[in-house]
Motif scaffolding. Structure first.
Motif, PDB file in Angstrom:
ATOM      1  N   GLU B 122       3.199  58.961  25.559  1.00 25.65           N
ATOM      2  CA  GLU B 122       3.338  59.436  26.945  1.00 25.65           C
ATOM      3  C   GLU B 122       2.433  60.622  27.227  1.00 25.65           C
ATOM      4  O   GLU B 122       2.225  61.001  28.381  1.00 25.65           O
ATOM      5  N   SER B 123       1.925  61.224  26.165  1.00 26.20           N
ATOM      6  CA  SER B 123       1.119  62.428  26.359  1.00 26.20           C
ATOM      7  C   SER B 123      -0.358  62.087  26.508  1.00 26.20           C
ATOM      8  O   SER B 123      -0.918  61.352  25.705  1.00 26.20           O
ATOM      9  N   SER B 124      -0.974  62.620  27.546  1.00 29.77           N
ATOM     10  CA  SER B 124      -2.388  62.302  27.774  1.00 29.77           C
ATOM     11  C   SER B 124      -3.256  62.883  26.668  1.00 29.77           C
ATOM     12  O   SER B 124      -4.270  62.306  26.289  1.00 29.77           O
ATOM     13  N   ALA B 125      -2.812  64.010  26.112  1.00 32.64           N
ATOM     14  CA  ALA B 125      -3.622  64.668  25.073  1.00 32.64           C
ATOM     15  C   ALA B 125      -3.591  63.909  23.755  1.00 32.64           C
ATOM     16  O   ALA B 125      -4.562  63.908  23.002  1.00 32.64           O
ATOM     17  N   PHE B 126      -2.471  63.243  23.464  1.00 32.30           N
ATOM     18  CA  PHE B 126      -2.293  62.697  22.115  1.00 32.30           C
ATOM     19  C   PHE B 126      -2.114  61.187  22.047  1.00 32.30           C
ATOM     20  O   PHE B 126      -1.983  60.638  20.960  1.00 32.30           O
ATOM     21  N   ARG B 127      -2.143  60.501  23.198  1.00 36.33           N
ATOM     22  CA  ARG B 127      -1.829  59.077  23.125  1.00 36.33           C
ATOM     23  C   ARG B 127      -2.849  58.263  22.338  1.00 36.33           C
ATOM     24  O   ARG B 127      -2.556  57.171  21.888  1.00 36.33           O
ATOM     25  N   GLU B 128      -4.047  58.805  22.185  1.00 34.19           N
ATOM     26  CA  GLU B 128      -5.061  58.073  21.435  1.00 34.19           C
ATOM     27  C   GLU B 128      -4.889  58.190  19.921  1.00 34.19           C
ATOM     28  O   GLU B 128      -5.551  57.486  19.156  1.00 34.19           O
ATOM     29  N   ILE B 129      -4.032  59.093  19.488  1.00 37.45           N
ATOM     30  CA  ILE B 129      -3.825  59.253  18.047  1.00 37.45           C
ATOM     31  C   ILE B 129      -3.016  58.069  17.528  1.00 37.45           C
ATOM     32  O   ILE B 129      -1.944  57.769  18.039  1.00 37.45           O
ATOM     33  N   PRO B 130      -3.524  57.362  16.514  1.00 38.12           N
ATOM     34  CA  PRO B 130      -2.756  56.249  15.959  1.00 38.12           C
ATOM     35  C   PRO B 130      -1.470  56.749  15.310  1.00 38.12           C
ATOM     36  O   PRO B 130      -1.466  57.781  14.635  1.00 38.12           O
ATOM     37  N   VAL B 131      -0.388  56.017  15.564  1.00 43.04           N
ATOM     38  CA  VAL B 131       0.909  56.375  14.988  1.00 43.04           C
ATOM     39  C   VAL B 131       1.395  55.202  14.141  1.00 43.04           C
ATOM     40  O   VAL B 131       1.436  54.065  14.609  1.00 43.04           O
ATOM     41  N   VAL B 132       1.737  55.484  12.911  1.00 44.24           N
ATOM     42  CA  VAL B 132       2.241  54.450  12.004  1.00 44.24           C
ATOM     43  C   VAL B 132       3.706  54.754  11.697  1.00 44.24           C
ATOM     44  O   VAL B 132       4.071  55.895  11.414  1.00 44.24           O
ATOM     45  N   ILE B 133       4.528  53.732  11.784  1.00 50.29           N
ATOM     46  CA  ILE B 133       5.956  53.892  11.508  1.00 50.29           C
ATOM     47  C   ILE B 133       6.253  53.382  10.106  1.00 50.29           C
ATOM     48  O   ILE B 133       5.717  52.354   9.684  1.00 50.29           O
ATOM     49  N   MET B 134       7.114  54.117   9.373  1.00 50.71           N
ATOM     50  CA  MET B 134       7.558  53.661   8.051  1.00 50.71           C
ATOM     51  C   MET B 134       9.061  53.435   8.125  1.00 50.71           C
ATOM     52  O   MET B 134       9.783  54.228   8.745  1.00 50.71           O
ATOM     53  N   SER B 135       9.510  52.375   7.475  1.00 50.03           N
ATOM     54  CA  SER B 135      10.955  52.165   7.431  1.00 50.03           C
ATOM     55  C   SER B 135      11.348  51.408   6.182  1.00 50.03           C
ATOM     56  O   SER B 135      10.595  50.572   5.697  1.00 50.03           O
ATOM     57  N   SER B 136      12.540  51.696   5.663  1.00 48.44           N
ATOM     58  CA  SER B 136      13.020  50.971   4.490  1.00 48.44           C
ATOM     59  C   SER B 136      13.651  49.648   4.917  1.00 48.44           C
ATOM     60  O   SER B 136      13.955  48.812   4.080  1.00 48.44           O
ATOM     61  N   GLU B 137      13.844  49.493   6.224  1.00 45.55           N
ATOM     62  CA  GLU B 137      14.525  48.291   6.713  1.00 45.55           C
ATOM     63  C   GLU B 137      13.573  47.380   7.474  1.00 45.55           C
ATOM     64  O   GLU B 137      12.898  47.814   8.420  1.00 45.55           O
TER      65      GLU B 137
END
Lengths: 155, 223
Positions: B122-137
């Protein structure tokens, strides 16, 4: 006749293999070893040490929560079990992780006796693993002190 | 006071020696913390978010070994604070080094990884940063929810070195000119390789996501 180093290396290899075969460790432990190098020669020992501290803390939390007779907060116990399951999974502590799965089910079904049993088992299991890994690290040290290299063990 | 020519040479050399020594010391101090003012353009700076202490140690090492600079935080809230997104009149002085990748656990108390992902996108400053999710499930609806929200990838815990290396190589490559090669950017690929139970439904998911993903969702690495 075998040199001391060769004997120690064989002992190390056999002991490591037995830990995997008996289900104490799984391939995540192997993954941790990949992260160890000359720059971080004690990485595995450091991480497992943190893990055992975590065990102690979480088991303490769970014991206290289960001690509130008649007023046990199972979701609190459950969240501690979730944490423990996570960290045991990350270090390859296979038996501890397996116990956490059962433990979580007991929490979800609010099975008090089940939880108490699981807690006891988890306590025994992490201490057992701690002793075995200490033996393994001691063997490593002995090998190095005897001038040898720690063998790579393929499981 | 009369100063000879040789005095000037001596004093000037002394000055430059002292200057270079103090610069080295500054850089050494910078390296002790997770961030430094001088960053190699080749190295990614990764912000790793996980409430589990052991997991933080492991993910930090996985990333460092994959030639990344790493900052670890214990919660989504802390992550937002670090980025300056916590509404506290974002002070960019908090971070000296631009974040190129965010890796976050899904299940965390307070702000979940998914909620953190949303805030970042949602942030214009940071939306281009790739985000990776980790989960044990390995929960399919959860994975879909995250990918729809714009996650770069979803890694199953326990995370392995091969996963992190693949991920960091992909992020580094995405800094190069865009290729419309969807086969390369099959981001749920890691789920299949992690998941021993690779059922055909997972394969279907991969192809449908690839078809639906607009190219604008490709993450660009900002230097």
């Amino acid at each position: 006749m075998d040199t001391l180093v060769a004997q120690l290396q064989r002992q190390f290899r056999d002991y490591t293999i037995s830990l995997y075969h008996q289900g104490f460790l799984d391939d995540q432990f192997t993954e941790l070893k990949k992260l160890q190098d000359e720059c971080s020669p004690d990485f595995v020992a450091e991480v497992v040490s943190l893990f055992f501290e975590d065990c102690e803390k979480l088991i303490g939390n769970m014991a206290r929560a289960l001690d509130q007779t008649g007023n046990v907060d199972f979701s609190l116990v459950g969240s501690s079990v979730h944490q423990l399951k996570g960290s045991s999974s990350s270090v390859g502590a296979k038996r501890v992780k397996g116990l956490c799965v059962t433990f979580k089910e007991c929490c979800d079904s609010q099975n008090f006796e089940g939880c108490v049993r699981c807690l006891q088992q988890v306590d025994i299991e992490y201490k057992s693993l701690k002793a075995k890994l200490q033996d393994l690290f001691n063997l490593e040290q002995q090998i190095v002190q005897a001038g040898g290299r720690i063998p790579q063990v393929d499981i | 006071m009369f100063v000879s020519f040789f005095d000037v040479i001596y004093l000037t050399s002394l000055f430059f020696i002292l200057l270079s020594v103090s610069q080295e010391r500054t850089m050494a101090v910078g390296d002790l913390s997770s961030s430094s003012s001088s960053s190699s353009s080749q190295e990614l700076h990764v912000l790793a978010v996980d409430d589990n202490f052991v997991d933080r140690k492991v993910i930090e090492r996985l990333l460092r070994i994959s030639a990344c600079k790493v900052t670890t935080v214990e919660s989504g809230t802390r992550a937002l604070q670090y980025l300056g997104l916590d509404g506290d009149n974002g002070s960019s002085a908090l971070k000296d080094l631009k974040v190129n990748l965010i890796v976050t656990d899904y299940s965390m108390p307070g702000l979940t990884g998914y909620e953190l992902l949303k805030k970042i996108k949602e942030s214009s400053a940071f939306r281009e940063i790739p985000v990776v999710i980790m989960s044990s499930e390995n929960i399919q609806p959860r994975i879909e929810q995250c990918m729809t929200e714009g996650a770069e990838d979803f890694l199953l815990k326990p995370v392995k070195l091969a996963d992190v290396k693949r991920l960091t190589e992909l992020i580094m490559r995405s800094g190069e000119p865009q290729e419309e090669d969807k086969a390369k950017h099959s981001y749920p690929n890691r789920i299949l390789q992690n998941n021993t139970d690779s059922s055909s439904s997972s394969h279907d998911y991969v192809s449908s996501v690839d078809d639906d993903t607009p190219s604008s969702k490709r993450m660009k690495l900002e230097s």
